[in-house]
Write a protein that holds these residues in place. Structure first.
Motif, short mmCIF file in Angstrom:
data_model
loop_
_atom_site.label_atom_id
_atom_site.label_comp_id
_atom_site.label_asym_id
_atom_site.label_seq_id
_atom_site.Cartn_x
_atom_site.Cartn_y
_atom_site.Cartn_z
N TRP A 129 0.84 -1.20 0.00
CA TRP A 129 0.00 0.00 0.00
C TRP A 129 0.87 1.25 0.00
N MET A 130 1.93 1.24 0.79
CA MET A 130 2.81 2.40 0.86
C MET A 130 3.56 2.62 -0.46
N ASP A 131 3.97 1.53 -1.09
CA ASP A 131 4.67 1.65 -2.37
C ASP A 131 3.78 2.29 -3.44
N ALA A 132 2.46 2.11 -3.30
CA ALA A 132 1.53 2.70 -4.27
C ALA A 132 1.40 4.21 -4.09
N ALA A 133 1.71 4.72 -2.88
CA ALA A 133 1.82 6.16 -2.61
C ALA A 133 0.65 6.98 -3.17
N GLY A 134 -0.55 6.57 -2.87
CA GLY A 134 -1.72 7.34 -3.29
C GLY A 134 -2.14 7.13 -4.72
N GLY A 135 -1.46 6.23 -5.45
CA GLY A 135 -1.80 5.96 -6.84
C GLY A 135 -2.84 4.86 -6.98
N PRO A 136 -3.18 4.47 -8.20
CA PRO A 136 -4.23 3.47 -8.43
C PRO A 136 -3.94 2.12 -7.79
N ALA A 137 -2.67 1.74 -7.66
CA ALA A 137 -2.34 0.43 -7.11
C ALA A 137 -2.65 0.32 -5.62
N ARG A 138 -2.99 1.45 -4.98
CA ARG A 138 -3.37 1.39 -3.55
C ARG A 138 -4.74 0.76 -3.37
N ILE A 139 -5.50 0.68 -4.47
CA ILE A 139 -6.87 0.16 -4.41
C ILE A 139 -6.86 -1.35 -4.63
N GLY A 140 -7.38 -2.08 -3.65
CA GLY A 140 -7.45 -3.53 -3.78
C GLY A 140 -8.70 -3.98 -4.51
N GLY A 141 -9.74 -3.18 -4.48
CA GLY A 141 -10.98 -3.51 -5.17
C GLY A 141 -11.95 -2.35 -5.08
N ASP A 142 -12.85 -2.28 -6.06
CA ASP A 142 -13.80 -1.17 -6.12
C ASP A 142 -14.97 -1.62 -6.99
N ASN A 143 -16.16 -1.63 -6.43
CA ASN A 143 -17.30 -2.05 -7.24
C ASN A 143 -18.60 -1.47 -6.71
N ALA A 144 -19.55 -1.34 -7.62
CA ALA A 144 -20.90 -0.94 -7.23
C ALA A 144 -21.64 -2.17 -6.72
N VAL A 145 -22.36 -2.01 -5.61
CA VAL A 145 -23.15 -3.12 -5.07
C VAL A 145 -24.38 -3.31 -5.95
N GLU A 146 -24.57 -4.53 -6.41
CA GLU A 146 -25.71 -4.83 -7.27
C GLU A 146 -27.02 -4.66 -6.48
N PRO A 147 -28.07 -4.14 -7.12
CA PRO A 147 -29.35 -3.97 -6.41
C PRO A 147 -29.83 -5.24 -5.73
N ALA A 148 -29.58 -6.40 -6.35
CA ALA A 148 -30.03 -7.67 -5.77
C ALA A 148 -29.30 -7.99 -4.46
N GLU A 149 -28.11 -7.39 -4.26
CA GLU A 149 -27.31 -7.67 -3.07
C GLU A 149 -27.59 -6.68 -1.94
N LEU A 150 -28.22 -5.55 -2.28
CA LEU A 150 -28.40 -4.50 -1.29
C LEU A 150 -29.27 -4.91 -0.09
N PRO A 151 -30.38 -5.65 -0.29
CA PRO A 151 -31.17 -6.04 0.89
C PRO A 151 -30.35 -6.83 1.91
N PHE A 152 -29.56 -7.79 1.44
CA PHE A 152 -28.73 -8.59 2.36
C PHE A 152 -27.70 -7.70 3.06
N GLU A 153 -27.04 -6.83 2.30
CA GLU A 153 -26.02 -5.96 2.90
C GLU A 153 -26.64 -5.03 3.94
N TYR A 154 -27.82 -4.52 3.65
CA TYR A 154 -28.49 -3.64 4.60
C TYR A 154 -28.84 -4.41 5.88
N MET A 155 -29.45 -5.58 5.72
CA MET A 155 -29.87 -6.37 6.89
C MET A 155 -28.69 -6.86 7.71
N LEU A 156 -27.57 -7.12 7.05
CA LEU A 156 -26.37 -7.57 7.74
C LEU A 156 -25.95 -6.58 8.81
#
Length: 388
Positions: A297-324
């Protein structure tokens, strides 16, 4: 339904600890050899924040930060001046709400006398102590580096420094623990007069030393008996349960954790940190997590490689995530909040609501989402009912 922008928090991950505990599955790394680059890490935390502010400018929409949480690892390994440097830098980049709650996780074995004054001066107004137990044998078996006496001394030292908002973390169902032992831990914790107590069951998590070599733990019936007895003891001591594992004095509930449980938004800064942001304009809920290993993470120094993952939560998954999150709250949440935080109509979850009410897991109230006592006991089954 329209997606509303909820309150905003900031989570800051400090990944180093003195020694990795055998039950811990967090992104924590024991210090070996030379000291970690604490100062450089704080500089890169601000670079990480800068990059996220650019990426999420539309979603943030100048919302004030209502809470900051320094988690780990062991954040109290970082000197007060470094905590102050980060907070000062964050305040120049983001608006902070008046009286924003700022919590620092603290290991009783890592804070020198007098350091609490420094944290208070830096702007930290809430401390969370990882006590886990007041039984020295149990602390040894958990791999903790402090004793019961050191834990009590650390809490009293923080109170002497002026802290009046303190959480103590406790675990129960420890190796070969008895009901009396679990109650003794709760009694000693309450005697210190903290404003908040977190009371968790020890579980064996994958990829931990305890998972590889399980210690002798109480069975489910004994663990449940401990939970019920400790709930009653905490209530008698003046701590109201407001979440599965959280108990607080009146008006002292944890703002930061409540924001998680109410499906609020939070930026996640630092190695392995997770964040969630709602974009009302696009109607999406995004999750982003950072590269896990501190060096990478430090080697990425604020660049794109600092991100391990990034995604929009699918509408079908939102009820479970909310209830969790929301179903962990003892008082529950308004049904209208489900619609505001997910952008979905209640009709989307009507079949699952009906099933759960028929089984006696949810209260019969169309305007309110709350588990019954039976639902609390079988909470995992209740939440699973909302899987797509």
């Amino acid at each position: 339904m329209a997606l509303n922008a909820p309150p905003l928090s900031l989570y800051v991950h400090m990944p180093w600890c003195v020694k990795k505990c055998p039950y811990c599955d967090f992104n924590s790394h024991g210090v070996r050899g030379e000291a970690p680059p604490y100062e450089r890490y704080v500089e890169l935390l601000l670079a990480d924040l800068d990059a996220d502010l650019v990426d999420f400018a539309q979603a943030l929409d100048a919302r004030p930060v209502r809470s900051v949480f320094f988690g780990g690892g062991t954040p109290s390994l970082f000197a007060p001046d470094l905590i102050a440097r980060f907070l000062d830098g964050a305040r120049t980049r983001l608006p902070f709400a008046d009286g924003a709650e700022i919590t620092l996780e603290t290991n009783p074995g890592t804070v020198e006398h007098g350091r609490f004054d420094g944290y208070l001066g830096a702007g930290v107004n809430r401390l969370s102590f990882g006590i886990q137990s007041f039984d020295d044998d149990k602390l040894r078996r958990l791999g903790r580096i402090h004793s019961a006496a050191e834990a009590e001394a650390a809490v009293k030292s923080a109170q002497d420094a002026g802290y009046d908002n303190i959480n103590l973390d406790l675990m129960y169902a420890l190796p070969e623990q008895t009901l009396d032992g679990a109650l003794a831990d709760v009694t000693r914790a309450a005697a210190l007069g903290p404003t908040h107590i977190s009371h968790y069951q020890l579980t064996l998590e994958p990829n931990t030393a305890f998972a590889a070599n399980p210690p002798p733990l109480p069975d489910d019936d004994h663990a449940w008996a401990m939970q019920e007895a400790c709930e009653q003891a905490l209530a008698a001591a003046g701590y109201g349960q407001y979440e599965v594992s959280a108990y607080a004095r009146p008006d002292r509930r944890c703002v930061h954790n409540l924001n998680y449980w109410q499906f609020g938004d939070y930026l996640g800064i630092g190695a392995g940190a997770h964040g969630k942001l709602s974009d009302a304009e696009s109607g999406t809920v995004r999750r982003r997590w950072k590269t896990r290993h501190p060096r990478a993470w430090m080697d990425a120094a604020g660049g794109p490689a600092r991100i391990g993952g990034d995604n929009a939560v699918e509408p079908a998954e939102l009820p479970f995530e909310y209830m969790l999150n929301a179903l962990r709250l003892i008082d529950g949440t308004p049904m209208a909040e489900f619609e505001a935080r997910t952008g979905l109509a209640v009709e989307r979850i009507a079949p699952a609501l009906t099933r759960c009410r028929q089984r006696g897991w949810l209260v019969e109230d169309p305007a309110w989402l709350r588990t019954t006592p039976l639902g609390q006991r079988f909470l995992n089954d209740v939440i699973a009912a909302f899987l797509d």
